[in-house]
Write an enzyme that holds these catalytic residues in place. Sequence first.
Site, PDB file in Angstrom:
ATOM      1  N   GLU A 255       0.889  -1.175   0.000  1.00 13.41           N
ATOM      2  CA  GLU A 255       0.000   0.000   0.000  1.00 13.41           C
ATOM      3  C   GLU A 255       0.913   1.208   0.000  1.00 13.41           C
ATOM      4  O   GLU A 255       1.599   1.459   0.997  1.00 13.41           O
ATOM      5  CB  GLU A 255      -0.881   0.020   1.261  1.00 13.41           C
ATOM      6  N   CYS A 294      -3.084   8.496   3.237  1.00 16.22           N
ATOM      7  CA  CYS A 294      -2.837   7.932   1.909  1.00 16.22           C
ATOM      8  C   CYS A 294      -4.037   8.171   1.002  1.00 16.22           C
ATOM      9  O   CYS A 294      -3.904   8.206  -0.221  1.00 16.22           O
ATOM     10  CB  CYS A 294      -2.543   6.451   2.026  1.00 16.22           C
TER      11      CYS A 294
END
Length: 524
Positions: A255, A294
């Site tokens: 990720e 994020c």
Amino acid sequence: MRVLDSYLSGSWKSGSAAPATVVNPATEAPLASVAPARELADAVGFGRDRGGPALRALSFRQRGALLADLAKLLHGHREALLDLSVASGGNTRGDAKFDVDGGLGVLAAYAELAETLPESAWLLEGDAAVLVRTSKVRAQHLLVPRHGLAVHINAFNFPAWGMLGKAAVALLAGMPVLAKPATSTSALAHRIAELIVDAKLLPPGAFQLLMGPAQDLLDHLGPQDVVAFTGGAETAARLRQHPAVLRHGLRLNVEADSLNAVVLGPDLAEGTLLWDLALRDATIELTQKTGQKCTATRRLLIPEAILPAFRDALAERLADTASKTGDPASKAVKMGPLSTAQQLADARSGVARLQQHARIVHGDPQRHAFLDVPAGKGFFLEPILLEADPARAADPHASFHALEVFGPVATLLPYDGSASAAARIVALGGGSLVSTVYSDDREFVAHAVTDIGPQLGRLVLNDEKSAAGAFSPGGVFPQANHGGPGRAGGGAELGGRLGLELYMQRLAVQGGASQLARLLGSKA
Ligand code: NAP
């Protein structure tokens, strides 16, 4: 100063290497030191050989009950955890809740999911497949827990959610966990680990904690292990080239960075609920966690005709947050600092690179006085909004399509309002975690699904009808996929039952229909 030890092979281990100091990012006051422990080969073996069998001896439902117990335990310490999150992460109380409650939410969601799972040691995937019409031989796909260790390497921005969210899924799947928080904000992860260890809810070896750098951890991993990594693209690239990944097929989930875009549709009009929602979301996604998410919005695609009105309204809201940026220990503060001095330096140089292709329309990256902060202290950046010229917005070489500035920074990109242009511009980000579309134009939205969708792990659709109850797109729900293609790392986490796949092996069991029915309970 307190030293934060690692919990490895069943005991707390002090490190012998040079310690790193973790500080309060608003005041720069030292909080604790972290000295990396060695003995990582032993810890990997301990997790695999003690934690793995103990977890696999439990059913999904029993493991789910452990997650529910953990959620309850940590909820009992929630206030203290929020306080620590404010002091050690530069979080406002709201930001602290986003992280801590987010982690508790994933534990609870996976505990609830466990109640829907079978008592068996595997999960069936669909019905058994007929291989040849005239034969009774069938193939049944199923998932079985891997016999390795789940290593969780987390980013600094979500020490609670990152650690608990990953652990919930791995533990429910039946894999023991070794969590490695990012050093700079690891005080919160350490406290949560202490609570988990002291409560003795989990079997020995099911949960370990490595403080400080990963050192040679990956050298000890092999084909049954899983690494779930969250962090920067450069670190991810290093991990992808590690021999354990290249030679032993170590499963690595990444990720990473993401240039998430929102798209305002051609029909969006001022004065509607949808307009207000887009403004509210843009403000949240720029400023929540000081932009260190994020999933934060980095690019806003706006039809040229409405851009000036949207920009002015957004700038007004950001000015309010800017006037309330400071030490999050103060109640008046709405936005805290970045997490480290390095993050601040990177964000400022990132803004300078964005300025090569866009101009600042709100905010001063060099501002140095903030609310309730001693002069010159803390790693603060006020919200910065940039705007590109229409001719630049679709430039594939523009910095705003290449650089994730990990702070309260976003760029407005004018476009012509067509679905094809929106899809082309979103794609220049190279793959993202999430995009959001604000539109009641059905054709436009359908194009978004087919043409923007492949660039994403999650697409949020907002229309006038659902605007009143909509969530801001940066919030990640455990039921929805988290991950994205390309630049975002190509990973997939959470997503309810789908998330378990990361920690399980897909197996096709081929045999006679009656044997498969007897043994596995499969239908053919
Ligand atoms: P980072 O510098 O890449 O660090 C991430 C983690 O990797 C930390 O725990 C770090 O440990 C560890 N690490 C560093 N070098 C390593 C190595 N050689 N081997 C093994 N582990 C290593 O990233 P960050 O600055 O913490 O996080 C910011 C980035 O994370 C941003 O780019 C953001 O977009 C991304 N992020 C992505 C998601 C997502 O879900 N997609 C979520 C949050 C953040 P130390 O701290 O001890 O160095």
